[in-house]
Design an enzyme around this catalytic site. Structure first.
Site, PDB file in Angstrom:
ATOM      1  N   ASP A 178       0.926  -1.524   0.169  1.00  0.00           N
ATOM      2  CA  ASP A 178      -0.156  -0.030   0.128  1.00  0.00           C
ATOM      3  C   ASP A 178       0.972   1.308  -0.069  1.00  0.00           C
ATOM      4  OD1 ASP A 178      -2.462   1.440   0.501  1.00  0.00           O
ATOM      5  OD2 ASP A 178      -1.667   1.813   2.579  1.00  0.00           O
ATOM      6  N   GLU A 193      -1.817  -4.834  -4.082  1.00  0.00           N
ATOM      7  CA  GLU A 193      -0.805  -4.233  -3.373  1.00  0.00           C
ATOM      8  C   GLU A 193       0.331  -5.205  -2.899  1.00  0.00           C
ATOM      9  OE1 GLU A 193      -3.582  -0.376  -1.750  1.00  0.00           O
ATOM     10  OE2 GLU A 193      -3.556  -2.281  -0.539  1.00  0.00           O
TER      11      GLU A 193
END
Lengths: 226, 226
Positions: free
Chosen positions: B50, B121
């Site tokens: 992320d 991610e």
């Protein structure tokens, strides 16, 4: 305050540990919006630096702690919140070098956690743009590690810090309430709202109630520590 | 579904563009928590990925657009929200390779935006840990650029998308309300709450009302697109 390019370059060499090719990046990172039009202030750099800082600290925590994602997220938030970043900026002597309008300085903005925290992030971006990822990453490890070494109290549990803040101002104890629960049982996401008398409530999200409460406390602290 | 290491390595070479030294990273990035205990699922990788994704896209936007911080933030959020990341994962064929319990698959979780977005991610983190920043960064540019080329509608104004979502379900128009305003006049921060009938409200923060409304719309969309 005004600083020559040579002064800024010497400061950057000594305190940021990097010899800048483009010293305008340092000047911009230190320039508050009261002293310059948009593109010449630190705001765009802060946008970028915020994400570089997050990446650097996340990679560091991922390697250092064999913990679940929720715990890593709580550690990350405590390390890169406004007050922590401001502490780094103070350690670098940013307050004295901030370029801002006399009026803004008279109001004490050069000591505000918000401004100093933003400048810490802008400096990370300046290092990244001038020196690349390795230079920026090494700077973050060095300075934010320093924070861990020097300031365990600063990084204490945010719920304790919020409680301390509220009690000191006679606002009573913070009150936490679950306002949402999403996701399946094995991976719930709680949204919790924290209320302190005289403040807008703040919300936090987490994989456990405890984690969401911490996130809410950090959110409220970051609002009041302007 | 079960895949041999050789199958995963071939897929990673072809679709992620990287020859993995440690193929366990790819396996972990594809493993849902229904199929493995915490440390062997993608959650820790997603925590790291992320932030790497945020850094990569922020650096890209910073270089590509000479815009104020608020506009860059809105662009960033639109590009890295759950639905956008899920679109990247679909393009890579992640759904078919997800490692999850039969039960979770039967519920359709292998097609959920939340799960696919998290895996996108996690794959970024796997590339970073195995190949370093340059490999991860190049992957993000390639795949998320693809998203910009292919999916302008997907990245349309989040307020329009939320309105479309709500009207399609006969929930009426979304209603936005300013619930907080902080900061000095030259650098305000608005907090806006968006209400859609039958949903918990969601909040967004921004340097203008428009920006805060967009952030609130993204927040609500990300809650409902599970």
């Amino acid at each position: 305050m005004s600083h020559t390019d040579a002064e800024l370059a010497a400061w950057a060499r000594e305190r940021l540990g990097h010899d800048f090719t483009d010293i305008r990046l340092v000047r911009r990172a230190l320039t508050h919006s009261s002293a310059a039009s948009g593109p010449d202030s630190y705001q765009r750099l802060e946008f970028l630096g915020d994400r570089i800082l997050g990446h650097s600290v996340a990679a560091w925590l991922y390697g250092a702690h064999d913990e679940a994602e929720g715990r890593l997220t709580a550690r990350l938030h405590a390390l890169v919140e406004g007050a922590a970043n401001a502490e780094v900026a103070r350690g670098l002597g940013v307050s004295e070098r901030l370029i801002m309008e006399t009026n803004a300085r008279a109001k004490g903005l050069h000591q505000s956690d918000n401004v100093l925290g933003d400048v810490a992030e802008a400096l990370v971006a300046a290092l990244y743009l001038d020196g690349g990822w390795d230079v920026a990453n090494a700077f973050v490890r060095r300075e934010w590690q320093q924070l861990l070494d020097d300031g365990p109290r600063l990084l204490a549990d945010p719920k304790s810090r919020l409680q301390e803040w509220a009690l000191k101002r006679r606002r009573g104890m913070p009150v936490y309430a679950v306002i949402d629960r999403q996701g399946p049982d094995h991976a719930p996401r709680f949204t919790i709202e924290v209320h302190v008398r005289g403040q807008e409530p703040a919300q936090g999200v987490g994989a456990s109630k405890q984690e969401a409460e911490k996130a809410a406390a950090v959110a409220l602290l970051s609002k009041v520590q302007t």
